[in-house]
Write a protein that holds these residues in place. Structure first.
Motif, PDB file in Angstrom:
ATOM      1  N   TRP A   1      -9.560   3.436  -2.556  1.00 47.14           N
ATOM      2  CA  TRP A   1      -8.595   3.024  -3.592  1.00 47.14           C
ATOM      3  C   TRP A   1      -9.224   2.115  -4.641  1.00 47.14           C
ATOM      4  CZ3 TRP A   1      -4.267   5.135  -4.957  1.00 47.14           C
ATOM      5  CH2 TRP A   1      -3.371   4.425  -5.764  1.00 47.14           C
ATOM      6  N   ASP A   2      -9.983   1.111  -4.205  1.00 45.85           N
ATOM      7  CA  ASP A   2     -10.613   0.202  -5.164  1.00 45.85           C
ATOM      8  C   ASP A   2     -11.554   0.957  -6.092  1.00 45.85           C
ATOM      9  OD1 ASP A   2      -9.306  -2.057  -4.350  1.00 45.85           O
ATOM     10  OD2 ASP A   2     -10.877  -2.725  -2.984  1.00 45.85           O
ATOM     11  N   HIS A   3     -12.295   1.893  -5.531  1.00 46.05           N
ATOM     12  CA  HIS A   3     -13.221   2.700  -6.325  1.00 46.05           C
ATOM     13  C   HIS A   3     -12.463   3.523  -7.361  1.00 46.05           C
ATOM     14  CE1 HIS A   3     -17.055   5.423  -6.231  1.00 46.05           C
ATOM     15  NE2 HIS A   3     -16.771   4.953  -7.421  1.00 46.05           N
ATOM     16  N   ALA A   4     -11.332   4.087  -6.959  1.00 49.78           N
ATOM     17  CA  ALA A   4     -10.524   4.888  -7.885  1.00 49.78           C
ATOM     18  C   ALA A   4      -9.981   4.029  -9.021  1.00 49.78           C
ATOM     19  CB  ALA A   4      -9.376   5.557  -7.124  1.00 49.78           C
ATOM     20  N   LYS A   5      -9.513   2.830  -8.702  1.00 54.05           N
ATOM     21  CA  LYS A   5      -8.942   1.947  -9.729  1.00 54.05           C
ATOM     22  C   LYS A   5      -9.995   1.491 -10.733  1.00 54.05           C
ATOM     23  CE  LYS A   5      -6.863  -1.128  -7.057  1.00 54.05           C
ATOM     24  NZ  LYS A   5      -7.682  -2.156  -7.655  1.00 54.05           N
ATOM     25  N   ARG A   6     -11.235   1.333 -10.260  1.00 58.14           N
ATOM     26  CA  ARG A   6     -12.286   0.881 -11.182  1.00 58.14           C
ATOM     27  C   ARG A   6     -12.555   1.898 -12.282  1.00 58.14           C
ATOM     28  NH1 ARG A   6     -14.910  -1.207  -6.540  1.00 58.14           N
ATOM     29  NH2 ARG A   6     -16.254   0.622  -6.372  1.00 58.14           N
TER      30      ARG A   6
ATOM     31  N   PRO B   1      -0.531  -0.014  -7.602  1.00 61.08           N
ATOM     32  CA  PRO B   1      -0.712  -1.215  -6.768  1.00 61.08           C
ATOM     33  C   PRO B   1      -2.172  -1.638  -6.689  1.00 61.08           C
ATOM     34  CG  PRO B   1      -0.299   0.718  -5.398  1.00 61.08           C
ATOM     35  CD  PRO B   1      -0.096   1.148  -6.821  1.00 61.08           C
ATOM     36  N   GLN B   2      -2.378  -2.943  -6.615  1.00 59.86           N
ATOM     37  CA  GLN B   2      -3.749  -3.460  -6.477  1.00 59.86           C
ATOM     38  C   GLN B   2      -4.311  -3.183  -5.091  1.00 59.86           C
ATOM     39  OE1 GLN B   2      -5.491  -4.793  -9.115  1.00 59.86           O
ATOM     40  NE2 GLN B   2      -3.679  -4.060 -10.211  1.00 59.86           N
ATOM     41  N   PHE B   3      -3.434  -3.216  -4.098  1.00 67.99           N
ATOM     42  CA  PHE B   3      -3.857  -3.005  -2.713  1.00 67.99           C
ATOM     43  C   PHE B   3      -2.873  -2.066  -2.024  1.00 67.99           C
ATOM     44  CE2 PHE B   3      -4.813  -7.369  -4.038  1.00 67.99           C
ATOM     45  CZ  PHE B   3      -6.205  -7.365  -3.936  1.00 67.99           C
ATOM     46  N   LEU B   4      -3.368  -1.353  -1.021  1.00 64.23           N
ATOM     47  CA  LEU B   4      -2.521  -0.476  -0.222  1.00 64.23           C
ATOM     48  C   LEU B   4      -2.462  -1.011   1.204  1.00 64.23           C
ATOM     49  CD1 LEU B   4      -3.721   3.084  -1.338  1.00 64.23           C
ATOM     50  CD2 LEU B   4      -1.740   1.804  -2.164  1.00 64.23           C
ATOM     51  N   PRO B   5      -1.298  -0.930   1.851  1.00 63.47           N
ATOM     52  CA  PRO B   5      -1.200  -1.382   3.245  1.00 63.47           C
ATOM     53  C   PRO B   5      -2.007  -0.461   4.156  1.00 63.47           C
ATOM     54  CG  PRO B   5       0.816  -0.273   2.561  1.00 63.47           C
ATOM     55  CD  PRO B   5      -0.026  -0.420   1.334  1.00 63.47           C
ATOM     56  N   THR B   6      -2.893  -1.032   4.952  1.00 66.59           N
ATOM     57  CA  THR B   6      -3.806  -0.213   5.763  1.00 66.59           C
ATOM     58  C   THR B   6      -3.637  -0.423   7.267  1.00 66.59           C
ATOM     59  OG1 THR B   6      -5.513  -1.938   5.645  1.00 66.59           O
ATOM     60  CG2 THR B   6      -5.549  -0.227   3.944  1.00 66.59           C
ATOM     61  N   ARG B   7      -2.744  -1.287   7.685  1.00 65.44           N
ATOM     62  CA  ARG B   7      -2.652  -1.622   9.104  1.00 65.44           C
ATOM     63  C   ARG B   7      -2.280  -0.399   9.946  1.00 65.44           C
ATOM     64  NH1 ARG B   7       0.932  -6.560  11.733  1.00 65.44           N
ATOM     65  NH2 ARG B   7       0.167  -6.320  13.863  1.00 65.44           N
ATOM     66  N   HIS B   8      -1.339   0.381   9.463  1.00 61.06           N
ATOM     67  CA  HIS B   8      -0.931   1.594  10.175  1.00 61.06           C
ATOM     68  C   HIS B   8      -0.980   2.748   9.187  1.00 61.06           C
ATOM     69  CE1 HIS B   8       0.386  -0.906  13.487  1.00 61.06           C
ATOM     70  NE2 HIS B   8       1.129  -1.618  12.654  1.00 61.06           N
ATOM     71  N   GLY B   9      -1.262   3.933   9.700  1.00 62.88           N
ATOM     72  CA  GLY B   9      -1.249   5.086   8.808  1.00 62.88           C
ATOM     73  C   GLY B   9      -2.006   6.264   9.374  1.00 62.88           C
ATOM     74  N   SER B  10      -1.812   7.414   8.722  1.00 59.82           N
ATOM     75  CA  SER B  10      -2.494   8.638   9.120  1.00 59.82           C
ATOM     76  C   SER B  10      -3.957   8.584   8.675  1.00 59.82           C
ATOM     77  CB  SER B  10      -1.806   9.840   8.475  1.00 59.82           C
ATOM     78  OG  SER B  10      -1.907   9.746   7.057  1.00 59.82           O
ATOM     79  N   HIS B  11      -4.726   9.570   9.109  1.00 62.83           N
ATOM     80  CA  HIS B  11      -6.117   9.651   8.662  1.00 62.83           C
ATOM     81  C   HIS B  11      -6.189   9.793   7.143  1.00 62.83           C
ATOM     82  CE1 HIS B  11      -8.023   9.695  12.556  1.00 62.83           C
ATOM     83  NE2 HIS B  11      -7.254  10.674  12.982  1.00 62.83           N
TER      84      HIS B  11
END
Length: 203
Positions: free
Chosen positions: A112-117, A93-103
């Motif tokens: 994530w963007d850094h990893a994809k690059r 995925p280009q983006f990950l949902p960040t609104r809710h989630g664990s640490h």
């Protein structure tokens, strides 16, 4: 540190304690340093002592988690996270949902963007590779960096295999008018998708 992006103040404090202990043998005693902490953290071959800055180490460990999600989506940990946050890891995925989630999840989203690059594809049947958004024909940037005009909406999310004709050749009518001459030549140098080449793999 492997699962959480530590606050900058904590990372700075830990670096400070390490620096004081190195210089004086006491983590509470201040002592003037003749060499900067930046230099000390350089590799030994570059004149440093090879110490790790916490900011860099923390990010590297989180990038390792992100890398494992990308390269081994079939692992139990990856499947649990993908199911919990309703994300498909079969095509990165280009983006990950960040609104809710664990640490852990929020920390992975941060890098994530850094990893994809850093992704490069070992191309196979092209069923996992996004034509415009993944680095497969070019080495440093996706094909979106070489477009001459806006990509039509119906072509935006297609895979590489979608740009191949029934006889196994590249469908130039579908993409060449959108790309620079250099990008077209790069694509032409890549063999067209085939099941004989195996599956697409990140390398």
């Amino acid at each position: 540190m492997q699962t959480t992006n530590l606050p900058a103040s904590i990372k700075t404090k830990i670096d400070q304690v390490c620096r004081r202990f190195l210089l004086s043998g006491n983590d509470e005693m201040r002592k003037m340093s003749l060499i900067s902490w930046h230099t000390i953290c350089q590799p030994k071959l570059a004149g440093g002592l090879g110490f790790k800055r916490l900011e860099v180490m923390n990010e590297a460990l989180l990038l390792k988690v992100a890398w494992n999600l990308i390269t081994e989506p079939g692992k139990l940990c990856a499947q649990v996270l993908a199911t919990k946050y309703i994300v498909s890891l079969s095509d990165i995925p280009q983006f990950l949902p960040t609104r809710h989630g664990s640490h852990l999840w929020k920390s992975v989203c941060r890098v994530w963007d850094h990893a994809k690059r850093g992704l490069r594809w070992n191309v196979g049947n092209r069923l996992r590779i996004k034509f415009w958004w993944d680095c497969w024909a070019t080495t440093s940037s996706p094909l979106t960096a070489f477009i001459l005009k806006p990509i039509p909406h119906e072509l935006c999310d297609l895979y590489v295999a979608d740009f191949v004709t029934a006889d196994g050749t590249w469908n130039w009518l579908k993409c060449s008018y959108l790309l620079s001459h250099n990008a077209v030549n790069r694509i032409a140098s890549v063999h067209s998708p085939s099941a004989r080449n195996g599956v697409d793999k990140v390398c």
